[in-house]
Write a protein that holds these residues in place. Sequence first.
Motif, PDB file in Angstrom:
ATOM      1  N   LEU A   1      22.270 -10.575 -32.463  1.00 26.25           N
ATOM      2  CA  LEU A   1      22.817 -10.005 -33.696  1.00 26.25           C
ATOM      3  C   LEU A   1      24.276 -10.396 -33.873  1.00 26.25           C
ATOM      4  O   LEU A   1      24.713 -10.717 -34.987  1.00 26.25           O
ATOM      5  N   HIS A   2      25.027 -10.384 -32.794  1.00 27.28           N
ATOM      6  CA  HIS A   2      26.446 -10.740 -32.837  1.00 27.28           C
ATOM      7  C   HIS A   2      26.629 -12.179 -33.324  1.00 27.28           C
ATOM      8  O   HIS A   2      27.517 -12.476 -34.121  1.00 27.28           O
ATOM      9  N   ARG A   3      25.741 -13.074 -32.894  1.00 27.50           N
ATOM     10  CA  ARG A   3      25.850 -14.472 -33.313  1.00 27.50           C
ATOM     11  C   ARG A   3      25.392 -14.660 -34.769  1.00 27.50           C
ATOM     12  O   ARG A   3      25.994 -15.424 -35.522  1.00 27.50           O
ATOM     13  N   ILE A   4      24.317 -13.966 -35.162  1.00 27.06           N
ATOM     14  CA  ILE A   4      23.787 -14.134 -36.521  1.00 27.06           C
ATOM     15  C   ILE A   4      24.702 -13.495 -37.569  1.00 27.06           C
ATOM     16  O   ILE A   4      24.982 -14.089 -38.613  1.00 27.06           O
TER      17      ILE A   4
ATOM     18  N   THR B   1      31.553  -8.783 -33.679  1.00 25.83           N
ATOM     19  CA  THR B   1      31.766  -8.811 -32.241  1.00 25.83           C
ATOM     20  C   THR B   1      30.544  -8.263 -31.510  1.00 25.83           C
ATOM     21  O   THR B   1      29.718  -7.540 -32.092  1.00 25.83           O
ATOM     22  N   LEU B   2      30.432  -8.599 -30.230  1.00 21.32           N
ATOM     23  CA  LEU B   2      29.304  -8.114 -29.439  1.00 21.32           C
ATOM     24  C   LEU B   2      29.308  -6.595 -29.357  1.00 21.32           C
ATOM     25  O   LEU B   2      28.257  -5.952 -29.451  1.00 21.32           O
ATOM     26  N   LYS B   3      30.472  -6.014 -29.206  1.00 19.25           N
ATOM     27  CA  LYS B   3      30.582  -4.548 -29.131  1.00 19.25           C
ATOM     28  C   LYS B   3      30.104  -3.906 -30.434  1.00 19.25           C
ATOM     29  O   LYS B   3      29.394  -2.897 -30.426  1.00 19.25           O
ATOM     30  N   THR B   4      30.483  -4.512 -31.564  1.00 14.98           N
ATOM     31  CA  THR B   4      30.044  -3.996 -32.870  1.00 14.98           C
ATOM     32  C   THR B   4      28.538  -4.121 -33.027  1.00 14.98           C
ATOM     33  O   THR B   4      27.869  -3.194 -33.502  1.00 14.98           O
TER      34      THR B   4
ATOM     35  N   MET C   1      25.987  -1.098 -33.639  1.00 13.38           N
ATOM     36  CA  MET C   1      25.111  -1.102 -34.810  1.00 13.38           C
ATOM     37  C   MET C   1      23.653  -0.917 -34.398  1.00 13.38           C
ATOM     38  O   MET C   1      22.911  -0.156 -35.027  1.00 13.38           O
ATOM     39  N   SER C   2      23.259  -1.603 -33.334  1.00  9.16           N
ATOM     40  CA  SER C   2      21.872  -1.497 -32.859  1.00  9.16           C
ATOM     41  C   SER C   2      21.520  -0.064 -32.506  1.00  9.16           C
ATOM     42  O   SER C   2      20.438   0.424 -32.839  1.00  9.16           O
TER      43      SER C   2
END
Length: 304
Positions: A98-101, A105-108, A112-113
């Motif tokens: 999700l962070h890449r798509i 940020t990875l934390k965000t 979100m997940s």
Amino acid sequence: MSNLSAPHFHDEDAAIAYIEARIWPEGPVCPHCGGVERISKMAGKSTRSGLWKCYQCRKPFTVKIGTIFESSHVALHKWLQAMYLIAGSKKGISSNQLHRILGVTLKTAWFMSHRIREAMRTGDLSPMGGDGGVVEVDETYIGIKDGAVKGKSYHHKIAVLSLVDRTTGQARSAVIAAPTLAEVAPIMKANLAREARLMTDEAYLYRGIGKFFASHDSVRHGFGEYVRGETHTNTIEGFFSIFKRGMRGVYQHCREKHLHRYLAEFDFRYSNRAGLGYNDADRADAMLKGITGKRLTYQTIGAR
């Protein structure tokens, strides 16, 4: 054209209108006082998109208030993209993906997940197995308990109890402290109708609870028996197969304190699967119906 080409996945105003149409099908409702009259949409160059004002309590609000979107700085069209991707991924989609798509940020993406998983938690307590329907019940084990030492048996693993209604196709799961009658009985009594027909394996813990329901049949896996007429637990084993492939192949690791949200995710997708007439867009819309009253803060996630 891709399904993700729809305007509400790329334009913020279209995303707001899309969410409002599903959260407020009969018009805006003030989240502060519950009023539905004397509400106006605010306009002006300096007014942010989607802002309303209630002239009963004199407070401004947006559709984000009181939902999983509250206080989020992520654009709503990106939220809708994330929800659609999670809805359409049978075994889940990692926060890294999700962070890449989404370009967050990875934390965000991780946060979100978890908020989206809260929206997938239905909280439905209507009894399963009504009108004499068959309900399969079984337990499984996954991961490692916090602080446990890995051993040869299952005692170091996290125990999960699941119930699947063969008639409606609905699944409900819960993390349990241990596979004991004291843990399992209250969950089954709260979720199953008395006229339900219970199907389990030969595990000893189900013998005492079966008397509370219309009937109880079991198969003896230890003796190589998996089907006897309509008596089997193959439906729930299929659910466990999807759940474990997702947890091991996609998520790979999950702390015990977070597992209940992952269970809500797999329960939701299983209960709204293609075999029951749902497509990815239907599942995403069903998620939107569950966003209210479930605000989740970052501090709350790490509290336990």
